[in-house]
Each structure stands twice: as C-alpha cells, then as structure tokens.
Design an enzyme around this catalytic site. Structure first.
Site, PDB file in Angstrom:
ATOM      1  N   HIS A 194       0.825  -1.211   0.000  1.00 29.31           N
ATOM      2  CA  HIS A 194       0.000   0.000   0.000  1.00 29.31           C
ATOM      3  C   HIS A 194       0.851   1.248   0.000  1.00 29.31           C
ATOM      4  CE1 HIS A 194      -3.672  -2.237   1.679  1.00 29.31           C
ATOM      5  NE2 HIS A 194      -3.707  -2.139   0.375  1.00 29.31           N
ATOM      6  N   ARG A 301     -14.921  13.694 -15.197  1.00 26.35           N
ATOM      7  CA  ARG A 301     -15.678  12.670 -14.451  1.00 26.35           C
ATOM      8  C   ARG A 301     -16.677  13.386 -13.535  1.00 26.35           C
ATOM      9  NH1 ARG A 301     -10.223   9.873 -14.339  1.00 26.35           N
ATOM     10  NH2 ARG A 301     -10.615   7.689 -14.854  1.00 26.35           N
ATOM     11  N   ARG A 337     -18.434  13.657 -19.254  1.00 24.39           N
ATOM     12  CA  ARG A 337     -19.016  12.314 -19.133  1.00 24.39           C
ATOM     13  C   ARG A 337     -20.224  12.386 -18.214  1.00 24.39           C
ATOM     14  NH1 ARG A 337     -15.605   7.409 -16.758  1.00 24.39           N
ATOM     15  NH2 ARG A 337     -15.992   8.427 -14.775  1.00 24.39           N
ATOM     16  N   GLU A 435     -15.825   0.350 -22.646  1.00 23.73           N
ATOM     17  CA  GLU A 435     -15.137  -0.153 -21.452  1.00 23.73           C
ATOM     18  C   GLU A 435     -15.704  -1.489 -20.986  1.00 23.73           C
ATOM     19  OE1 GLU A 435     -15.335   2.885 -18.414  1.00 23.73           O
ATOM     20  OE2 GLU A 435     -17.379   3.424 -18.928  1.00 23.73           O
ATOM     21  N   ASN A 458      -9.486   1.280 -17.852  1.00 26.45           N
ATOM     22  CA  ASN A 458      -9.533   0.806 -16.454  1.00 26.45           C
ATOM     23  C   ASN A 458     -10.647  -0.224 -16.290  1.00 26.45           C
ATOM     24  OD1 ASN A 458      -7.714   2.876 -16.185  1.00 26.45           O
ATOM     25  ND2 ASN A 458      -9.182   4.315 -15.314  1.00 26.45           N
ATOM     26  N   ASP A 459     -11.816   0.128 -16.788  1.00 18.71           N
ATOM     27  CA  ASP A 459     -12.925  -0.820 -16.683  1.00 18.71           C
ATOM     28  C   ASP A 459     -12.807  -1.935 -17.715  1.00 18.71           C
ATOM     29  OD1 ASP A 459     -14.593  -0.153 -14.494  1.00 18.71           O
ATOM     30  OD2 ASP A 459     -15.078   1.711 -15.518  1.00 18.71           O
ATOM     31  N   ARG A 469     -11.808  -3.961  -9.713  1.00 17.72           N
ATOM     32  CA  ARG A 469     -10.811  -2.887  -9.607  1.00 17.72           C
ATOM     33  C   ARG A 469     -10.537  -2.477  -8.176  1.00 17.72           C
ATOM     34  NH1 ARG A 469     -12.837   1.974 -13.464  1.00 17.72           N
ATOM     35  NH2 ARG A 469     -11.269   3.201 -12.391  1.00 17.72           N
ATOM     36  N   CYS A 506      -8.929   7.119 -22.597  1.00 15.73           N
ATOM     37  CA  CYS A 506      -8.951   8.011 -21.440  1.00 15.73           C
ATOM     38  C   CYS A 506      -8.714   7.252 -20.134  1.00 15.73           C
ATOM     39  CB  CYS A 506     -10.252   8.812 -21.379  1.00 15.73           C
ATOM     40  SG  CYS A 506     -11.691   7.774 -21.121  1.00 15.73           S
TER      41      CYS A 506
HETATM   42  C1  PEP Z   1     -12.004   3.829 -17.377  1.00 14.95           C
HETATM   43  O1  PEP Z   1     -12.758   2.956 -16.952  1.00 14.95           O
HETATM   44  O2  PEP Z   1     -10.927   3.573 -17.968  1.00 14.95           O
HETATM   45  C2  PEP Z   1     -12.315   5.252 -17.177  1.00 14.95           C
HETATM   46  C3  PEP Z   1     -11.617   6.190 -17.748  1.00 14.95           C
HETATM   47  O3  PEP Z   1     -13.357   5.544 -16.360  1.00 14.95           O
HETATM   48  P1  PEP Z   1     -13.288   5.427 -14.761  1.00 14.95           P
HETATM   49  O4  PEP Z   1     -11.836   5.187 -14.397  1.00 14.95           O
HETATM   50  O5  PEP Z   1     -13.815   6.712 -14.247  1.00 14.95           O
HETATM   51  O6  PEP Z   1     -14.165   4.263 -14.503  1.00 14.95           O
HETATM   52 MG    MG Z   2     -14.765   3.494 -16.412  1.00 21.79          MG
END
Ligand code: PEP
Ligand code: MG
Length: 574
Positions: A194, A301, A337, A435, A458-459, A469, A506
């Site tokens: 961490h 966001r 978004r 995503e 990320n998603d 995540r 993104c």
């Molecule tokens: C993603 O999922 O990559 C993204 C940019 O959106 P968030 O991280 O806000 O879910």
């Molecule tokens: Mg996302």
C-alpha cells in the site's frame, strides 16, 4: 560511515537530505506478568487502546483532504476493518486472561501469529498485507503507551528531511500529503504494498525493501535517495555527494525542459499530429490542465460533483460547474461524461446496496433508471455547451438500446431547453465509452449511433480479466499487457479509425509512458490522462517514429505471448 543500501524504487528522481527516524513502537514492547486480580483491569486497558486507535482512524478518515488520492481513503478503511476484526480486537483478551500478561505483549503475540499466517500465503499481494496488520498493531501499541499516532512528522525544513522508517502506514502517508518531505525510505514493503501504491501518487523519491536501514541510520545523517537506480547512499563522501548533486540538478533540468514543451504541438517524428488531453474530476483541476498545456479536457468525471454530500447537485449547480470549465478552456473542447455512479462510486443515501456493484446498476444503467436525474444533468451540459466547446460522453454502454434511449433523452432535454428559450450548441457531439468487452466486440452498432468513442481501459481491463478494480486481493492480476486486453484495445482503435469515427483512450493506459509507443503503433492519435503525466507523454510522442513502432506493435498482437510482449515493449521503448 559511508555505505550504500539497495531497495526497490517506488518514486522517481533523486533527493538529498537529512534522516528523520520514525520510531517503531513494537521494538520497545515490555513483557510482564499481571496479578490475577488485575487481569480484568488489563483487559479494560487493552479495550481502551483499541478504542483509541479506532477513534484516531475515524478522525483520519474524516480529515482526508479532498484532493488526496482515492487510495488514501481505501487504506484508512482497510486499517479500520483490520481493527474491527475479532482476531485482533478480541483474541488478545484471551491471551491476557490465560497467560496473565500485559496488554502490549498479548497484542504483539497475536500479531505474530497473524503475520505468520499471512507470510505463508502463496499470493505475493496477500503476503504484503501483513504490513497492514503490523501498522495497525503499532497504532494500538502507541495508544496503549499513551503516545501519538505513528510517524507524526516534525514540521521544520521538511523538504530537507528524508523519513526513515521500518514501514509506513497509509495513515502516515496522509500526513505526507500535508507536509513536504524530500523523500522516504523503509525497511519493509514491496513494490505492490500500500505504501508503494500511495507513494507513486505523491511523486517523491522513495525506496522500500531496504531491510535494515532503520537500524543502521542515525537521526540527522546525510542521505541520498536515488529513486532512479533504487539506491540509498548513507553519509556520502564529498565526491559522491558532488556527483549526486549534479545528477539531481540534471533531473530537475529535465523536468523543467519538459515544462518548456507546454506549447509545443505533440507530433511524431514524421509530423503526424497526436492530441493530448487531460482528465479532470472537478473544475478546480483546470489550473493543472493549463499548466500541462493540454489540448482540452478529454474526460470530465462529473460524478465527483455528486459525492460527499447529502443532497445532489441540481441543474443550476451542475450548469455553473460545466460552464466554468467550458469557459475557462476558451474554445478548447471539454468531454463531459455523464454520471458514472455505482460500483465504488456510490451516492450517499441513494439506492440499496447491490450484490455485485461492479456488475450492477452503474453508469448509463443507473442514469436510464433515473431519467429525471439524467435529464437534469443533460440540460445542464447542453446549457454549458453554449459557453464553449462541449461534448457529451456516455459511460459503460453495452447495448444499442442503451445508446438509443440516452439519445432519446438528449433529444427530450433539447426540446425542454427550446421550450424555455435557452440556447445550446445544436451540433453538440455525443460519444460513448468503450469499457465493456461486449461493446468492444460489437463496435459497428456504436459507431453507427455515436460521433466519437473513448476507450475506458480501467474498466475494460476489469471486465475482460474479471477482476474487481477495488479488490486488493486481485490487484496483482490487473494487467494492461494481457493479450486479451491488447487485442480489444487495438481492435477498437483500428476499427474506429477505419470507420472514420474519432477514438481516444482516457483510462490509465493513456498516461503510462511505457505504453505510449505501443498505443501509437496500434494507431491511437488521441490520449487523455492526468495532467501531471502529460509533459512526459508529449516528449515520448515527439521522439517516436511511427514507421518504427507500427511493425513492432503488430508483432505484439501476432505473438500474443506475455514474455514476447515484454521483449517487444523493451524494443519499442529503447
Ligand atoms: C475507465 O474505466 O478507464 C475510465 C476512464 O473511467 P473510470 O476510471 O472513471 O471508470
Ligand atoms: Mg470506467
């Protein structure tokens, strides 16, 4: 005495300063017997220590600065959970009763049993969680001994101080956020601990895993933390010091040089333009966007406007926030978004807890289930579009009918504004986030309906690899270089580009310097990232030949093998 220690670097750069030792309460624990008639009182003393530590953590949770990385809150919460667990908060009571020993000793004995169990775990990430137990125990020990929370920093000349600790807890890192230490080094911790995760977000030179630094370094001793090579030099001789001073100023020069790229257009060596945008969470982030020289905001966001409050922002309040951003960008685009709540980003007091939040009613699903709230946001965005260059981005689309419904609601919001006589940009573009693997694999139906696409890696990684995540236990499986992820990313970039639909990335992959050339090789020409990452990414773009990287990127896809991917990536980044 001059000597060198090796560790794992978790923060870049070089810092030179004086050691500030952070003591470890555990080392000073006494062991003594309690008379039978005093056992109950000792148990009360133990309970009071636990209660005090809980109170400290609750206060810390409340004091988390709004701009602190999200991980801070998660780690404070993890420590609170550890403290709630009966194996730590109740088992030592039995030891006090059975062995008639003092509370501190009982606590340390129990900690050692737990740590041993964690050490035997096969999973490296779980093994590293033992550090969290130790940090929580240290906090309780301090409370029992009437001391303060661990690692309370001295406020003088902080930038010249390098914290030396056995380990640092996330709560200690919160204190770092408020202070300005030059760096830190710890005996314990691996690169996925961490502390490491938090340190990266603080962007200061730091080393972990030095093993014996805490015992070998004296308070005030001169130290050099070389976060580039992973080396700690203790009490350097004048020649070494002079060499490092030179390297440090070189590194600072490089950072300055990067800042000079602010107004240089991003283009590859062949002159192909690459767009570099910034991600923001709140209008306050705009200063960094300007400093970084971003071409606009590629991801706003908006859900952060809705968090940490009892009520929700209405149309007017949202309009003010979106207008502020649109105006401040003076014609540069902002991609707003729509609300991506749900999963780890819940709204206080809104909705029932979901059995599986990452797969539940989040993002566009939530908005379509709450059309009144969605329409309010859409009207606010549309009104802001009159004051700048605004685009709408729909998160987490997976079905054509979701896009159709959202577009229907956008039309309804437009009509409502027309009825009110309110102006908005009639050519406003609407895009969708790719995503979910299903969306990546059925791209034509989104390309047909939407003006642009943005890859939320990320998603996309979360859903492709089936790892939550937010779940620490599977964080080590979060791998942007997994062949399945790379195939989906490349497929989306290439299909959208072929079909003439603008596409951006993104997610975090866009700000990862080691992936810039790979993404350029896949054909990506639009990146959106944290503003602090932008100058280095721009420098990488400026030094990239598309002719050289394209064949290597295609090879990565053809081979689809992790070892070969790493080899090719090293070639790409050479
Ligand atoms: C993603 O999922 O990559 C993204 C940019 O959106 P968030 O991280 O806000 O879910
Ligand atoms: Mg996302």
């Amino acid at each position: 005495m001059n000597f060198v220690l090796h560790g794992s670097s978790i923060g870049s750069g070089i810092t030179i300063g004086h050691a500030h030792l952070v003591s470890s309460a555990r080392l000073d624990v006494a062991h003594y017997e309690i008379p039978a008639q005093a056992v109950q009182a000792e148990i009360f003393r133990f309970d009071a220590g636990i209660a005090r530590a809980k109170h400290e953590l609750a206060l810390l949770a409340q004091q988390i600065p709004a701009d602190a990385p999200a991980e801070f809150g998660a780690f404070v919460n993890l420590h609170r959970m550890i403290l709630e667990d009966s194996s730590l908060s109740h088992a030592p009571r039995e030891l006090i009763r059975e062995r008639k020993c003092n509370a501190e000793w009982a606590l340390v004995q129990q900690m050692e049993t737990l740590v041993e169990q964690f050490e035997q775990a096969e999973d490296a990430y779980l093994r590293e969680r033992k550090a969290d137990i130790e940090q929580v125990v240290e906090r309780v020990l301090k409370a029992l001994m009437g001391g303060k929370a661990p690692a309370e920093p001295q406020p003088s000349e902080e930038h010249n101080l390098i914290v030396v600790a056995h380990d640092l807890s996330p709560a200690d890192m919160l204190l770092f956020k408020r202070h300005e230490f030059g760096g830190f080094v710890t005996d314990a911790g691996g690169v996925t601990s961490h502390t490491a995760i938090l340190a990266r977000s603080l962007d200061i030179p730091a080393l972990v895993g030095l093993h014996h630094a805490r015992g070998m370094i004296r308070e005030g001793e001169l130290l050099i933390v070389d976060g580039i090579q992973g080396v700690l030099v203790v009490d350097p001789d004048p020649l070494v010091l002079a060499e490092y001073q030179q390297r440090q100023s070189q590194h600072q020069q490089e950072r300055k040089k990067l800042r000079r790229l602010k107004s240089t257009p991003a283009a590859t060596l062949e002159g192909t333009a690459v767009e570099l945008f910034a991600n923001i969470e709140l209008p306050q982030d705009l200063e960094q966007v300007h400093e970084a020289g971003a071409q606009g905001v590629g991801l706003f966001r908006t859900e952060f406007l809705f968090m940490n409050r009892k009520d929700l922002p209405g149309e007017e309040e949202q309009f003010e926030a979106y207008r502020e951003v649109a105006k401040a960008l003076r014609g540069k685009p902002v991609v707003i978004r729509t609300l991506d709540v749900g999963a780890d980003k819940g709204l206080s007091g809104h909705g029932e807890p979901m059995p599986n939040p990452a797969l539940g009613l989040r993002a566009i699903r939530f908005c379509l289930a709450e059309p009144h709230m969605f329409l309010e946001q859409l009207r606010a965005i549309l009104r802001a579009s009159h004051h700048g260059s605004v685009r709408i981005l729909l998160p987490m689309v997976a079905h054509a009918h979701e896009v159709d419904q959202a577009l229907g609601l956008i039309r309804q919001a437009r009509r409502q504004l027309e009825d009110r006589g309110e102006p908005y940009d009639r050519d406003i573009q609407v895009g969708g986030m790719i995503e979910i693997p299903a969306a990546a694999l059925s791209l034509p139906m989104f390309m047909k309906r939407l003006d642009f696409l943005s890859l939320g890696t990320n998603d996309l990684i979360q859903y492709t690899l089936a790892i939550d995540r937010t779940d620490d236990a599977v964080a080590h499986l979060y791998d942007p270089l997994h062949p399945a992820v790379l195939h989906l990313v490349a497929h989306v970039i290439q299909s959208a580009t072929r079909g003439g639909v603008p596409v951006a990335v993104c997610g975090e992959m866009a700000g990862d310097l080691s992936l810039t050339r790979l993404l350029l090789g896949f054909g990506l020409r639009n990146f959106s990232m944290h503003p602090a990452q932008l100058p280095a990414i721009k420098e990488r773009v400026l030094g990239t030949s598309l002719a050289a990287v394209q064949p290597l990127a295609q090879k990565v896809l053809r081979w689809g093998d992790p070892a070969k991917t790493r080899e090719l990536l090293a070639k790409l980044n050479a």
